[in-house]
Motif scaffolding. Structure first.
Motif, PDB file in Angstrom:
ATOM      1  N   ALA A 131       0.676  -1.076   0.033  1.00 12.00           N
ATOM      2  CA  ALA A 131       0.099   0.450   0.028  1.00 12.00           C
ATOM      3  C   ALA A 131       1.179   1.285  -0.154  1.00 12.00           C
ATOM      4  CB  ALA A 131      -0.357  -0.236   1.615  1.00 12.00           C
ATOM      5  N   GLU A 132       0.516   2.434  -0.461  1.00 14.20           N
ATOM      6  CA  GLU A 132       0.861   3.334  -0.747  1.00 14.20           C
ATOM      7  C   GLU A 132       0.055   4.399  -0.083  1.00 14.20           C
ATOM      8  OE1 GLU A 132       1.987   5.006  -4.917  1.00 14.20           O
ATOM      9  OE2 GLU A 132       3.637   3.195  -4.887  1.00 14.20           O
ATOM     10  N   PHE A 133       0.558   5.419   1.083  1.00 11.79           N
ATOM     11  CA  PHE A 133      -0.451   6.770   1.730  1.00 11.79           C
ATOM     12  C   PHE A 133       0.419   8.141   1.791  1.00 11.79           C
ATOM     13  CE2 PHE A 133      -0.942   9.041   5.929  1.00 11.79           C
ATOM     14  CZ  PHE A 133      -3.049   8.951   5.286  1.00 11.79           C
ATOM     15  N   THR A 134      -0.407   8.538   0.963  1.00 10.91           N
ATOM     16  CA  THR A 134       0.522  10.320   0.737  1.00 10.91           C
ATOM     17  C   THR A 134       0.768  10.739   2.237  1.00 10.91           C
ATOM     18  OG1 THR A 134      -0.572  10.217  -1.846  1.00 10.91           O
ATOM     19  CG2 THR A 134      -0.601  11.823  -0.706  1.00 10.91           C
ATOM     20  N   VAL A 135       1.861  11.827   2.548  1.00 10.91           N
ATOM     21  CA  VAL A 135       1.886  12.642   3.382  1.00 10.91           C
ATOM     22  C   VAL A 135       2.086  13.625   2.921  1.00 10.91           C
ATOM     23  CG1 VAL A 135       2.584  10.527   4.374  1.00 10.91           C
ATOM     24  CG2 VAL A 135       3.861  11.046   3.518  1.00 10.91           C
ATOM     25  N   GLY A 136       1.988  13.870   1.765  1.00 17.82           N
ATOM     26  CA  GLY A 136       2.625  15.348   1.132  1.00 17.82           C
ATOM     27  C   GLY A 136       1.871  15.811  -0.143  1.00 17.82           C
ATOM     28  N   GLU A 137       2.438  16.491  -0.627  1.00 17.96           N
ATOM     29  CA  GLU A 137       1.869  17.016  -1.936  1.00 17.96           C
ATOM     30  C   GLU A 137       2.386  16.349  -3.148  1.00 17.96           C
ATOM     31  OE1 GLU A 137       2.301  20.738  -5.507  1.00 17.96           O
ATOM     32  OE2 GLU A 137       2.604  21.169  -3.056  1.00 17.96           O
ATOM     33  N   LYS A 138       3.762  15.914  -3.078  1.00 19.80           N
ATOM     34  CA  LYS A 138       4.249  14.500  -3.507  1.00 19.80           C
ATOM     35  C   LYS A 138       5.227  13.177  -2.609  1.00 19.80           C
ATOM     36  CE  LYS A 138       5.605  18.493  -7.159  1.00 19.80           C
ATOM     37  NZ  LYS A 138       6.524  19.214  -7.486  1.00 19.80           N
ATOM     38  N   THR A 139       4.705  13.864  -1.535  1.00 19.23           N
ATOM     39  CA  THR A 139       5.475  12.652  -0.775  1.00 19.23           C
ATOM     40  C   THR A 139       4.976  10.945  -0.269  1.00 19.23           C
ATOM     41  OG1 THR A 139       6.853  13.965   0.027  1.00 19.23           O
ATOM     42  CG2 THR A 139       6.819  12.193   0.950  1.00 19.23           C
ATOM     43  N   LYS A 140       5.151  10.045  -0.606  1.00 16.26           N
ATOM     44  CA  LYS A 140       3.779   8.692  -0.646  1.00 16.26           C
ATOM     45  C   LYS A 140       5.160   8.125   0.147  1.00 16.26           C
ATOM     46  CE  LYS A 140       1.483   8.730  -5.202  1.00 16.26           C
ATOM     47  NZ  LYS A 140       0.587   9.861  -4.282  1.00 16.26           N
ATOM     48  N   LEU A 141       4.937   7.782   1.605  1.00 16.86           N
ATOM     49  CA  LEU A 141       5.055   6.275   2.106  1.00 16.86           C
ATOM     50  C   LEU A 141       4.607   5.130   1.229  1.00 16.86           C
ATOM     51  CD1 LEU A 141       4.864   7.567   5.908  1.00 16.86           C
ATOM     52  CD2 LEU A 141       6.530   7.992   4.403  1.00 16.86           C
ATOM     53  N   ALA A 142       4.822   3.739   1.832  1.00 16.40           N
ATOM     54  CA  ALA A 142       5.310   2.822   1.063  1.00 16.40           C
ATOM     55  C   ALA A 142       4.892   1.807   1.570  1.00 16.40           C
ATOM     56  CB  ALA A 142       5.433   2.639  -0.819  1.00 16.40           C
ATOM     57  N   GLY A 143       4.950   0.200   2.208  1.00 19.94           N
ATOM     58  CA  GLY A 143       5.251  -0.782   2.654  1.00 19.94           C
ATOM     59  C   GLY A 143       4.474  -2.088   2.233  1.00 19.94           C
ATOM     60  N   GLY A 144       5.179  -3.302   2.517  1.00 21.08           N
ATOM     61  CA  GLY A 144       4.484  -4.018   1.749  1.00 21.08           C
ATOM     62  C   GLY A 144       5.420  -5.524   2.019  1.00 21.08           C
ATOM     63  N   LEU A 145       4.972  -6.737   1.170  1.00 20.12           N
ATOM     64  CA  LEU A 145       5.425  -7.357   1.121  1.00 20.12           C
ATOM     65  C   LEU A 145       6.274  -8.266  -0.314  1.00 20.12           C
ATOM     66  CD1 LEU A 145       3.683 -10.101   3.690  1.00 20.12           C
ATOM     67  CD2 LEU A 145       5.941  -8.690   4.347  1.00 20.12           C
ATOM     68  N   THR A 146       6.847  -8.333  -0.519  1.00 20.84           N
ATOM     69  CA  THR A 146       7.575  -9.055  -1.730  1.00 20.84           C
ATOM     70  C   THR A 146       8.518 -10.697  -1.436  1.00 20.84           C
ATOM     71  OG1 THR A 146       8.060  -6.977  -2.875  1.00 20.84           O
ATOM     72  CG2 THR A 146       9.067  -8.936  -3.796  1.00 20.84           C
ATOM     73  N   PHE A 147       7.463 -11.677  -2.046  1.00 17.04           N
ATOM     74  CA  PHE A 147       8.266 -12.467  -3.033  1.00 17.04           C
ATOM     75  C   PHE A 147       9.599 -12.661  -3.733  1.00 17.04           C
ATOM     76  CE2 PHE A 147       7.583 -17.740  -3.821  1.00 17.04           C
ATOM     77  CZ  PHE A 147       9.355 -17.634  -3.167  1.00 17.04           C
ATOM     78  N   ASP A 148      10.792 -13.164  -3.093  1.00 16.18           N
ATOM     79  CA  ASP A 148      11.720 -13.143  -4.900  1.00 16.18           C
ATOM     80  C   ASP A 148      12.527 -14.744  -4.323  1.00 16.18           C
ATOM     81  OD1 ASP A 148      14.419 -12.952  -5.954  1.00 16.18           O
ATOM     82  OD2 ASP A 148      14.196 -10.955  -6.244  1.00 16.18           O
ATOM     83  N   ASN A 149      11.766 -15.590  -5.569  1.00 16.63           N
ATOM     84  CA  ASN A 149      12.297 -16.539  -5.955  1.00 16.63           C
ATOM     85  C   ASN A 149      13.104 -17.257  -6.576  1.00 16.63           C
ATOM     86  OD1 ASN A 149      11.638 -19.349  -5.694  1.00 16.63           O
ATOM     87  ND2 ASN A 149      10.227 -19.600  -6.826  1.00 16.63           N
ATOM     88  N   GLY A 150      13.821 -16.896  -6.156  1.00 15.21           N
ATOM     89  CA  GLY A 150      15.184 -17.197  -7.345  1.00 15.21           C
ATOM     90  C   GLY A 150      15.181 -19.003  -8.044  1.00 15.21           C
ATOM     91  N   PHE A 151      15.678 -18.889  -8.919  1.00 12.39           N
ATOM     92  CA  PHE A 151      15.458 -20.032 -10.083  1.00 12.39           C
ATOM     93  C   PHE A 151      16.439 -20.514 -10.620  1.00 12.39           C
ATOM     94  CE2 PHE A 151      13.434 -16.657 -12.745  1.00 12.39           C
ATOM     95  CZ  PHE A 151      14.627 -16.669 -13.795  1.00 12.39           C
ATOM     96  N   THR A 152      17.982 -19.848 -10.401  1.00 12.08           N
ATOM     97  CA  THR A 152      19.581 -19.904 -11.559  1.00 12.08           C
ATOM     98  C   THR A 152      19.984 -20.323  -9.690  1.00 12.08           C
ATOM     99  OG1 THR A 152      19.720 -18.009 -10.656  1.00 12.08           O
ATOM    100  CG2 THR A 152      18.705 -18.500 -13.066  1.00 12.08           C
ATOM    101  N   ASP A 153      20.893 -21.594 -10.421  1.00 13.48           N
ATOM    102  CA  ASP A 153      22.450 -21.455  -9.300  1.00 13.48           C
ATOM    103  C   ASP A 153      23.072 -20.830  -8.739  1.00 13.48           C
ATOM    104  OD1 ASP A 153      23.901 -23.533  -7.657  1.00 13.48           O
ATOM    105  OD2 ASP A 153      23.955 -24.487  -9.426  1.00 13.48           O
TER     106      ASP A 153
END
Length: 212
Positions: free
Chosen positions: A169-191
């Motif tokens: 999610a992103e939340f606007t805290v100013g005219e151009k400023t945004k805070l973002a938070g979340g989860l990412t799963f990065d699944n490696g498929f090379t050795d």
């Protein structure tokens, strides 16, 4: 391989410079991120298995290029540490892999419409990592250190590819400023190593960012 890494960094920098010259209606956003990762290793080597999560860290620049109101091409230039551990079933010997990459992901970001300054997003795409450091610790029974910070860079693969899926999610805290938070799963498929058998490292990122 180093030439490929330099070229990739130049491409990222050029994209940012070009985007800054475009009309702001295009919706380019530049941000900073710094957050923990929780990495692990998958093994198909007989007698060796992954052995739990290990914490790492990532930080760097983020860039979102909006080609429609709710759709963006999202990339970054990050330094990411992916730690993981394996265990030999016959001896209980543990190997801790401490790998550091320059990451330049290429993802598509799908956003909801903003409501009261808040919007949600999902991401999917390809991760591109270029190994810049590789260390290893070896532990014996009861996790007793045998060797620490062994340089294994020459036996570790330079390029790491992965599939990325995330949400937040992103939340606007100013005219151009945004805070973002979340989860990412990065699944490696090379050795991650050069040699017999395959080890693949993946991580879960607890994303925190600020866009300007």
């Amino acid at each position: 391989m180093k030439k490929i890494l330099i070229a990739a960094i130049l491409c990222f920098s050029t994209s940012i410079i070009f985007a800054q010259q475009e009309d702001t209606f295009k919706g380019f956003k530049l941000g900073l991120t710094a957050h923990p990762t929780f990495g692990y290793i998958k093994s198909d080597i007989q007698g060796t298995e992954g052995d739990g999560l290990r914490a790492g860290f990532t930080y760097g620049l983020l860039g979102d290029f909006y080609f429609a109101q709710n759709y963006a091409f999202s990339t970054a230039l990050k330094l990411t540490t992916i730690n993981g551990q394996t265990k030999a079933n016959s001896t209980n010997e543990q190997k801790v892999y401490k790998l550091q990459y320059i990451e330049i992901p290429a993802t598509v970001k799908l956003c909801t419409s903003e409501n009261n300054g808040l919007k949600f997003f999902g991401q999917f795409g390809l991760g591109n990592g270029f190994n810049v450091r590789a260390k290893q610790d070896i532990k014996g029974l009861s996790s007793t250190p045998i060797q620490e910070d062994i340089d294994i860079y020459k036996t570790t693969s330079f390029y790491r590819a992965s599939l990325i899926i995330g949400a937040g999610a992103e939340f606007t805290v100013g005219e151009k400023t945004k805070l973002a938070g979340g989860l990412t799963f990065d699944n490696g498929f090379t050795d991650i190593q050069s040699g017999a058998g395959t080890l693949k490292n993946s991580y879960l990122g607890l994303n925190l960012a600020v866009y300007f």
